[in-house]
Design a protein around this motif. Structure first.
Motif, PDB file in Angstrom:
ATOM      1  N   TYR A 266       6.931  14.023   8.884  1.00  0.00           N
ATOM      2  CA  TYR A 266       5.641  13.327   8.875  1.00  0.00           C
ATOM      3  C   TYR A 266       4.813  13.778  10.074  1.00  0.00           C
ATOM      4  O   TYR A 266       3.621  14.069   9.966  1.00  0.00           O
ATOM      5  N   LYS A 267       5.467  13.838  11.233  1.00  0.00           N
ATOM      6  CA  LYS A 267       4.776  14.223  12.467  1.00  0.00           C
ATOM      7  C   LYS A 267       4.416  15.707  12.470  1.00  0.00           C
ATOM      8  O   LYS A 267       3.304  16.071  12.846  1.00  0.00           O
ATOM      9  N   GLU A 268       5.361  16.548  12.029  1.00  0.00           N
ATOM     10  CA  GLU A 268       5.111  17.997  11.974  1.00  0.00           C
ATOM     11  C   GLU A 268       3.930  18.322  11.063  1.00  0.00           C
ATOM     12  O   GLU A 268       3.147  19.218  11.355  1.00  0.00           O
ATOM     13  N   MET A 269       3.836  17.592   9.959  1.00  0.00           N
ATOM     14  CA  MET A 269       2.757  17.842   8.991  1.00  0.00           C
ATOM     15  C   MET A 269       1.443  17.159   9.403  1.00  0.00           C
ATOM     16  O   MET A 269       0.450  17.280   8.695  1.00  0.00           O
ATOM     17  N   GLN A 270       1.480  16.423  10.514  1.00  0.00           N
ATOM     18  CA  GLN A 270       0.300  15.704  11.032  1.00  0.00           C
ATOM     19  C   GLN A 270      -0.318  14.799   9.962  1.00  0.00           C
ATOM     20  O   GLN A 270      -1.530  14.747   9.790  1.00  0.00           O
ATOM     21  N   LEU A 271       0.549  14.083   9.266  1.00  0.00           N
ATOM     22  CA  LEU A 271       0.079  13.259   8.153  1.00  0.00           C
ATOM     23  C   LEU A 271      -0.709  12.036   8.599  1.00  0.00           C
ATOM     24  O   LEU A 271      -1.527  11.522   7.838  1.00  0.00           O
ATOM     25  N   LYS A 272      -0.498  11.594   9.826  1.00  0.00           N
ATOM     26  CA  LYS A 272      -1.265  10.448  10.314  1.00  0.00           C
ATOM     27  C   LYS A 272      -2.761  10.740  10.185  1.00  0.00           C
ATOM     28  O   LYS A 272      -3.536   9.883   9.774  1.00  0.00           O
ATOM     29  N   GLU A 273      -3.136  11.981  10.520  1.00  0.00           N
ATOM     30  CA  GLU A 273      -4.545  12.384  10.443  1.00  0.00           C
ATOM     31  C   GLU A 273      -4.960  12.719   9.008  1.00  0.00           C
ATOM     32  O   GLU A 273      -6.080  12.448   8.598  1.00  0.00           O
ATOM     33  N   LYS A 274      -4.051  13.306   8.239  1.00  0.00           N
ATOM     34  CA  LYS A 274      -4.403  13.849   6.922  1.00  0.00           C
ATOM     35  C   LYS A 274      -4.434  12.823   5.786  1.00  0.00           C
ATOM     36  O   LYS A 274      -5.220  12.969   4.853  1.00  0.00           O
ATOM     37  N   LEU A 275      -3.569  11.796   5.854  1.00  0.00           N
ATOM     38  CA  LEU A 275      -3.447  10.863   4.725  1.00  0.00           C
ATOM     39  C   LEU A 275      -4.757  10.165   4.377  1.00  0.00           C
ATOM     40  O   LEU A 275      -5.038   9.940   3.201  1.00  0.00           O
ATOM     41  N   GLN A 276      -5.544   9.850   5.393  1.00  0.00           N
ATOM     42  CA  GLN A 276      -6.798   9.119   5.126  1.00  0.00           C
ATOM     43  C   GLN A 276      -7.777   9.924   4.273  1.00  0.00           C
ATOM     44  O   GLN A 276      -8.677   9.359   3.655  1.00  0.00           O
TER      45      GLN A 276
ATOM     46  N   SER B  46       0.860  -1.181   0.000  1.00  0.00           N
ATOM     47  CA  SER B  46       0.000   0.000   0.000  1.00  0.00           C
ATOM     48  C   SER B  46       0.901   1.237   0.000  1.00  0.00           C
ATOM     49  O   SER B  46       2.043   1.189   0.478  1.00  0.00           O
ATOM     50  N   LEU B  47       0.386   2.325  -0.512  1.00  0.00           N
ATOM     51  CA  LEU B  47       1.151   3.565  -0.586  1.00  0.00           C
ATOM     52  C   LEU B  47       1.583   4.045   0.800  1.00  0.00           C
ATOM     53  O   LEU B  47       2.655   4.612   0.968  1.00  0.00           O
ATOM     54  N   LYS B  48       0.777   3.747   1.800  1.00  0.00           N
ATOM     55  CA  LYS B  48       1.097   4.159   3.176  1.00  0.00           C
ATOM     56  C   LYS B  48       2.450   3.600   3.630  1.00  0.00           C
ATOM     57  O   LYS B  48       3.176   4.236   4.386  1.00  0.00           O
ATOM     58  N   LYS B  49       2.825   2.423   3.120  1.00  0.00           N
ATOM     59  CA  LYS B  49       4.099   1.794   3.493  1.00  0.00           C
ATOM     60  C   LYS B  49       5.307   2.594   2.988  1.00  0.00           C
ATOM     61  O   LYS B  49       6.419   2.364   3.423  1.00  0.00           O
ATOM     62  N   PHE B  50       5.071   3.513   2.045  1.00  0.00           N
ATOM     63  CA  PHE B  50       6.154   4.318   1.499  1.00  0.00           C
ATOM     64  C   PHE B  50       6.394   5.595   2.309  1.00  0.00           C
ATOM     65  O   PHE B  50       7.335   6.326   2.041  1.00  0.00           O
ATOM     66  N   PHE B  51       5.538   5.860   3.285  1.00  0.00           N
ATOM     67  CA  PHE B  51       5.713   7.045   4.125  1.00  0.00           C
ATOM     68  C   PHE B  51       6.600   6.732   5.317  1.00  0.00           C
ATOM     69  O   PHE B  51       6.446   5.697   5.964  1.00  0.00           O
ATOM     70  N   ASN B  52       7.518   7.644   5.619  1.00  0.00           N
ATOM     71  CA  ASN B  52       8.392   7.533   6.773  1.00  0.00           C
ATOM     72  C   ASN B  52       7.597   8.014   8.000  1.00  0.00           C
ATOM     73  O   ASN B  52       7.708   9.169   8.411  1.00  0.00           O
ATOM     74  N   THR B  53       6.803   7.114   8.567  1.00  0.00           N
ATOM     75  CA  THR B  53       5.878   7.485   9.644  1.00  0.00           C
ATOM     76  C   THR B  53       6.584   7.848  10.948  1.00  0.00           C
ATOM     77  O   THR B  53       5.977   8.450  11.826  1.00  0.00           O
ATOM     78  N   SER B  54       7.870   7.510  11.062  1.00  0.00           N
ATOM     79  CA  SER B  54       8.584   7.869  12.285  1.00  0.00           C
ATOM     80  C   SER B  54       9.395   9.158  12.111  1.00  0.00           C
ATOM     81  O   SER B  54      10.059   9.605  13.041  1.00  0.00           O
ATOM     82  N   GLY B  55       9.334   9.740  10.920  1.00  0.00           N
ATOM     83  CA  GLY B  55      10.108  10.947  10.635  1.00  0.00           C
ATOM     84  C   GLY B  55       9.504  12.204  11.240  1.00  0.00           C
ATOM     85  O   GLY B  55       8.287  12.301  11.450  1.00  0.00           O
ATOM     86  N   LEU B  56      10.357  13.169  11.512  1.00  0.00           N
ATOM     87  CA  LEU B  56       9.919  14.450  12.093  1.00  0.00           C
ATOM     88  C   LEU B  56       8.956  15.183  11.180  1.00  0.00           C
ATOM     89  O   LEU B  56       7.951  15.729  11.639  1.00  0.00           O
TER      90      LEU B  56
END
Length: 116
Positions: free
Chosen positions: A63-73, A51-61
Motif C-alpha cells: 500500500y505504501k510502496e504504491m503510494q495509494l494514500k494519495e492515489k485512491l481519492q 466504505s471500500l477504503k476500509k478494505f485496504f490494508n493501509t499499514s501494508g508495505l
C-alpha cells in the motif's frame, strides 16, 4: 464461515485463536495464495456497509510502496475493486464472511458482539 487471513500476520493469529476459543467452525483461506476476486470484494463491501477504503490494508508495505494514500481519492470504486483483486496483500485482514456478516480486521469487542 469463511476466515480469510495471512498466516504470518500476528493480528490474524490472534483472530484465529479467538475463533477457536469460541468454538466457532470456519474454513480458512490464505489471502496471498487465494486472493479475493473482484466479485467477492464487491459483494462483501456491499454486505458490510463499510466504505471500500476500509478494505485496504493501509499499514501494508505494498500500500505504501504504491503510494495509494494519495492515489485512491482519484480512483473510481470500480478501479479500487479491480486493484484490490490483483493482490491479497492490499486487502485488510483478517476477513470473516458468515452469511450476511462481514468483518474486516480484528477487534475482539466487535467480534464478540457480532457472534453473541
Amino acid at each position: 464461515m469463511l476466515f480469510i487471513c495471512y498466516p504470518k500476520c500476528s493480528t490474524c493469529q490472534k483472530a484465529k485463536k479467538w475463533l477457536d476459543e469460541q468454538g466457532l467452525k470456519y474454513t480458512e483461506r490464505h489471502i496471498a495464495q487465494d486472493n479475493p476476486s473482484y466479485e467477492e470484494l464487491k459483494e462483501w463491501c456491499a454486505q458490510s456497509g463499510l466504505s471500500l477504503k476500509k478494505f485496504f490494508n493501509t499499514s501494508g508495505l505494498l500500500y505504501k510502496e504504491m503510494q495509494l494514500k494519495e492515489k485512491l481519492q482519484f480512483m473510481s470504486e470500480e478501479e479500487q475493486l479491480k486493484l484490490l483483486a490483483t493482490n491479497g496483500m492490499l486487502v485488510k485482514r483478517p476477513l470473516v464472511i458468515d452469511g450476511d456478516k462481514v468483518l474486516v480486521g480484528f477487534k475482539e469487542a466487535e467480534w464478540a458482539e457480532k457472534f453473541s
